[in-house]
Write an enzyme that holds these catalytic residues in place. Structure first.
Site, PDB file in Angstrom:
ATOM      1  N   GLY A  14       0.767  -1.246   0.000  1.00 35.00           N
ATOM      2  CA  GLY A  14       0.000   0.000   0.000  1.00 35.00           C
ATOM      3  C   GLY A  14       0.794   1.289   0.000  1.00 35.00           C
ATOM      4  N   ARG A  67     -15.299 -15.280 -10.572  1.00 34.86           N
ATOM      5  CA  ARG A  67     -14.678 -13.954 -10.641  1.00 34.86           C
ATOM      6  C   ARG A  67     -15.708 -12.848 -10.794  1.00 34.86           C
ATOM      7  NH1 ARG A  67     -10.738 -11.904 -14.312  1.00 34.86           N
ATOM      8  NH2 ARG A  67     -11.446 -13.303 -15.934  1.00 34.86           N
ATOM      9  N   HIS A 111       1.845   0.598 -12.982  1.00 29.64           N
ATOM     10  CA  HIS A 111       2.674  -0.586 -13.262  1.00 29.64           C
ATOM     11  C   HIS A 111       4.142  -0.159 -13.234  1.00 29.64           C
ATOM     12  CE1 HIS A 111       3.540  -4.565 -14.809  1.00 29.64           C
ATOM     13  NE2 HIS A 111       4.422  -3.990 -15.619  1.00 29.64           N
TER      14      HIS A 111
HETATM   15  C1  GRF Z   1       3.842  -1.211  -7.263  1.00 29.39           C
HETATM   16  O1  GRF Z   1       5.146  -1.416  -7.729  1.00 29.39           O
HETATM   17  C2  GRF Z   1       2.875  -1.054  -8.403  1.00 29.39           C
HETATM   18  O2  GRF Z   1       3.445  -0.439  -9.510  1.00 29.39           O
HETATM   19  C3  GRF Z   1       2.516  -2.471  -8.737  1.00 29.39           C
HETATM   20  O3  GRF Z   1       2.460  -3.133  -7.493  1.00 29.39           O
HETATM   21  C4  GRF Z   1       3.288  -2.450  -6.567  1.00 29.39           C
HETATM   22  C5  GRF Z   1       2.408  -2.082  -5.412  1.00 29.39           C
HETATM   23  O4  GRF Z   1       3.144  -1.505  -4.370  1.00 29.39           O
HETATM   24  N1  GRF Z   1       1.289  -2.539  -9.477  1.00 29.39           N
HETATM   25  P1  GRF Z   1       2.386  -0.821  -3.166  1.00 29.39           P
HETATM   26  O5  GRF Z   1       1.421  -1.865  -2.601  1.00 29.39           O
HETATM   27  O6  GRF Z   1       1.656   0.370  -3.695  1.00 29.39           O
HETATM   28  O7  GRF Z   1       3.454  -0.463  -2.180  1.00 29.39           O
END
Ligand code: GRF
Length: 223
Positions: A14, A67, A111
């Site tokens: 998070g 789902r 991402h």
């Molecule tokens: C991040 O690197 C994001 O880009 C990817 O998952 C990770 C999540 O990290 N989708 P966090 O939970 O926000 O610390």
């Protein structure tokens, strides 16, 4: 200014949620975080929501046989909170086409690569193995195919010769925490929208803001 109610979906740490909560806490930021949904009851990121007094909804995916049933429960929670924009931030479930369609243009994801390179998982390991000199992160509109929606904004970071996946991940993550609030602001202000599968900007100044490190010029060559 009317502020746009925003929900964040997480599964784990998070840290991006934290960055979005901090941005949203500023009254001049157009997208306050009003709901956090997690599919994992033990997600550490839930603590950031609790600390900020933001309502949390835990929807364990294991409670649903299908789902689409899980997605319907998520959709219902979003609607009952009157959410208008949904941010995926380390949300580790694939969403059904139907859900993605319902939130068309209002569903964004971050991402940790310069998409379309290195979609999926083990991104930093693969970037290092490929020998790329620049990596980064992308905030994109979500479309049904994973990590394939049009980029809204991207930030680049160098890949150093002595990087391992952890050191590169840390550098990219620092960029993510700046980039996600920037992208959310642009979507909430209606300065970028999803149209015919592309992220379309309302003006050249908005496009300029979407180029983060390296900033090629003050004016985008595409304008
Ligand atoms: C991040 O690197 C994001 O880009 C990817 O998952 C990770 C999540 O990290 N989708 P966090 O939970 O926000 O610390």
């Amino acid at each position: 200014m009317s502020r746009v109610r925003t929900a964040v979906l997480i599964s784990g740490r998070g840290s991006n949620l934290k960055a979005l909560i901090e941005a949203g806490a500023n009254p001049s930021f157009p997208a306050p975080i009003v709901l956090v949904i997690s599919n994992a009851a033990a997600a550490p990121g839930l603590n950031y929501a609790a600390a900020a007094g933001i309502p949390v909804k835990i929807i364990p995916h294991g409670d649903f046989a299908r789902r689409d049933e899980f997605d319907s429960a998520v959709d219902a929670a979003l609607r009952s909170a009157n959410a208008e924009i949904v941010c995926l931030a380390g949300f580790m479930r694939l969403l059904t086409d139907e859900f993605v369609q319902k939130w068309h243009g209002r569903l964004i994801n971050i991402h940790p690569s310069l998409l379309p390179a290195f979609k999926g998982v083990r991104v930093h390991e693969r970037a290092i193995a490929a020998g790329v000199r620049i990596s980064g992160c992308t905030v994109h509109f979500v479309t049904p195919e994973m990590d394939s929606g049009p980029p809204i904004v991207q930030a680049a970071v160098p890949v150093h010769s002595d990087d391992d996946p952890d050191t590169l991940a840390a550098r990219v993550l620092a960029a993510e925490h700046k980039l996600y609030p920037l992208a959310l602001r642009m979507v909430a202000e209606g300065r970028v929208r999803l149209e015919d599968g592309k992220a379309v900007f309302s003006d050249c100044a908005s496009m300029d803001e979407m180029l983060v490190n390296p900033r090629i010029s003050r004016r985008s060559p595409l304008c």
